[in-house]
Design an enzyme around this catalytic site. Structure first.
Site, short mmCIF file in Angstrom:
data_model
loop_
_atom_site.label_atom_id
_atom_site.label_comp_id
_atom_site.label_asym_id
_atom_site.label_seq_id
_atom_site.Cartn_x
_atom_site.Cartn_y
_atom_site.Cartn_z
N LYS A 43 -3.15 -12.97 -1.10
CA LYS A 43 -2.47 -11.93 -2.03
C LYS A 43 -1.06 -11.50 -1.54
O LYS A 43 -0.91 -12.01 -0.30
CB LYS A 43 -3.37 -10.94 -2.31
CG LYS A 43 -3.71 -10.18 -0.70
CD LYS A 43 -4.53 -9.02 -0.80
CE LYS A 43 -4.57 -8.38 0.56
NZ LYS A 43 -5.62 -6.98 0.73
N ARG A 141 -13.25 3.24 -2.99
CA ARG A 141 -12.10 2.58 -3.56
C ARG A 141 -12.48 1.93 -4.57
O ARG A 141 -12.80 2.27 -5.83
CB ARG A 141 -11.44 1.95 -2.44
CG ARG A 141 -9.89 1.59 -2.50
CD ARG A 141 -9.29 0.89 -1.37
NE ARG A 141 -9.82 -0.44 -1.19
CZ ARG A 141 -9.38 -1.17 -0.04
NH1 ARG A 141 -8.17 -0.84 0.60
NH2 ARG A 141 -9.80 -2.36 -0.07
N TYR A 269 24.87 6.16 10.90
CA TYR A 269 25.04 7.40 10.08
C TYR A 269 24.60 8.62 11.01
O TYR A 269 23.53 8.33 11.78
CB TYR A 269 23.95 7.38 8.83
CG TYR A 269 24.74 6.49 7.75
CD1 TYR A 269 25.70 7.03 7.18
CD2 TYR A 269 23.76 5.56 7.34
CE1 TYR A 269 26.29 6.44 6.09
CE2 TYR A 269 24.35 4.60 5.95
CZ TYR A 269 25.39 5.12 5.65
OH TYR A 269 26.07 4.42 4.33
N MET A 317 20.48 0.88 5.11
CA MET A 317 20.05 -0.15 3.97
C MET A 317 20.34 -1.71 4.23
O MET A 317 19.37 -2.56 3.86
CB MET A 317 20.67 0.29 2.75
CG MET A 317 19.99 -0.44 1.34
SD MET A 317 20.60 -0.05 -0.13
CE MET A 317 20.11 1.70 -0.25
#
Length: 375
Positions: A43, A141, A269, A317
């Site tokens: 998966k 679940r 930043y 990013m």
């Protein structure tokens, strides 16, 4: 060295899957539980390693079946020419049963509604859907809760008698197998045994009982039953952290800029980091879009020019800055962000620790602009 040196290399960030490692890990599980008793779970694009490539490798190394979550993932395996048994276990109630039946894809029935849709979808096709009934064994679940299990088993038997389905399996999942010996695992196994007994009393004869994933396969022998589902273990992760498996993924990136800066230079930043000496900073073209977790800022390391180097400032990013001190590093040199650890590079587990997460999230989180290859 000039203040800023522009990159001369055109090499991209690269994610490489080591299929020999996948094969080695698969053989280890096949030896542990018996050949053919491993369902290779591919998966999420094979845990970020390439679903088709991992599937073919695992099957060649001893796995007997494949597992995915969605029907779309299973269809993609068939489109890749893989004809082994494939189970898809997480689908909406209106799953495309006709496609699943036509391609021989097995489906789970976690509820009466799912079973009804599967049976109705087979009516008139001349095909039986191959179904695994799914029991909630303690996760609250997916899967049928125990209070509805008897009704689901009875309805499944009726659908078998009507020639619509073939119940080939019963499956569950264990919530705490990452902690070997946890009492909830024993409770989950007991729930599974009760569920199988109920199914048999209803007249079902499932040939594949499976509840164990990687950690349980490694550390809870009683959980092996007829088959184990191994996903993380194929690509080198034991979620319990107790067994060393062979890592199968390596992420590298070229240095794109190098600059010499004085003491007190703010980096990135917010200037969350300022240099405490004159030093050299190297820029890598990877950021949180590419899978470097921002939460690892200031703690993470990469292997560059033969040594571990700390990532300084906030991971943005698209970019991460590495402090290389007084060592000579040039644009185009390749940094290893993570790998199996054989050469001293950080591992996916290291990055998970720095980010406060699990290695699964690291290996599945590498972004789409990173070039992929398998070898």
């Amino acid at each position: 060295m000039s203040a800023v040196l522009a990159a001369q290399s055109t090499r991209d960030a690269l994610l490489t899957t080591d299929l020999a490692a996948v094969a080695e890990n698969t053989r280890r599980f096949a030896d542990l539980v018996g050949g053919g008793a491993v369902m290779a779970v591919v998966k999420a694009d094979g845990f970020g390693h390439g679903a088709a490539e991992v599937a073919r490798t695992a099957l060649a190394a001893g796995a007997g079946a494949l597992g995915v979550t969605t029907l779309a993932e299973a269809v993609a395996l068939r489109a890749a020419g893989i004809d082994a048994p494939v189970l898809s276990w997480l689908n909406p109630v209106d799953v495309d049963v006709a496609t699943a039946c036509a391609l021989g894809i097995e489906l789970t029935a976690p509820s009466l509604a799912h079973l009804s849709v599967i049976a109705d979808g087979c009516a008139g096709t001349g095909r039986r859907a191959r179904v695994h009934l799914q029991l909630d064994t303690g996760m609250a679940r997916d899967g049928a809760p125990p209070r509805t299990w008897s009704a689901l088993a009875a309805a499944a038997r009726a659908a078998e008698v009507a020639g619509l389905v073939d119940v080939v399996g019963v499956m569950g999942h264990l919530a705490t197998a990452d902690e070997p010996g946890h009492p909830a695992t024993a409770a989950g196994l007991a729930a599974m045994r009760r569920g199988v007994a109920v199914a048999r009393r209803a007249g079902l004869r499932p040939r594949a009982r499976h509840v164990a994933a990687t950690s349980a396969a490694l550390h809870e022998p009683e959980s092996h039953l007829d088959m184990v589902r191994v996903g993380a273990g194929l690509i080198g992760i034991d979620p319990s952290g107790r067994t060393r498996l062979r890592g199968a993924l390596r992420l590298t990136a070229p240095v794109v800029q190098v600059r010499r800066v004085p003491s007190g230079t703010g980096v990135g930043y917010g200037h969350t980091h300022a240099t405490d000496r004159e030093t050299t900073l190297a820029l890598l073209p990877l950021g949180y879009y590419d899978g470097l977790p921002r939460a690892a800022s200031g703690r993470a390391e990469v292997l560059l020019a033969g040594r571990r180097r700390r990532v300084v400032g906030v991971i943005s990013m698209d970019q991460a800055v590495v402090d290389v001190g007084d060592d000579a590093v040039w644009p185009g040199e390749v940094a290893t962000v993570f790998g199996p650890g054989d050469d001293g590079e950080p591992t996916a587990g290291d990055w998970a620790d720095w980010a406060g997460t699990i290695p699964h999230e690291i290996v599945t989180g590498v972004g789409p602009r990173v070039r992929r290859c398998a070898r």
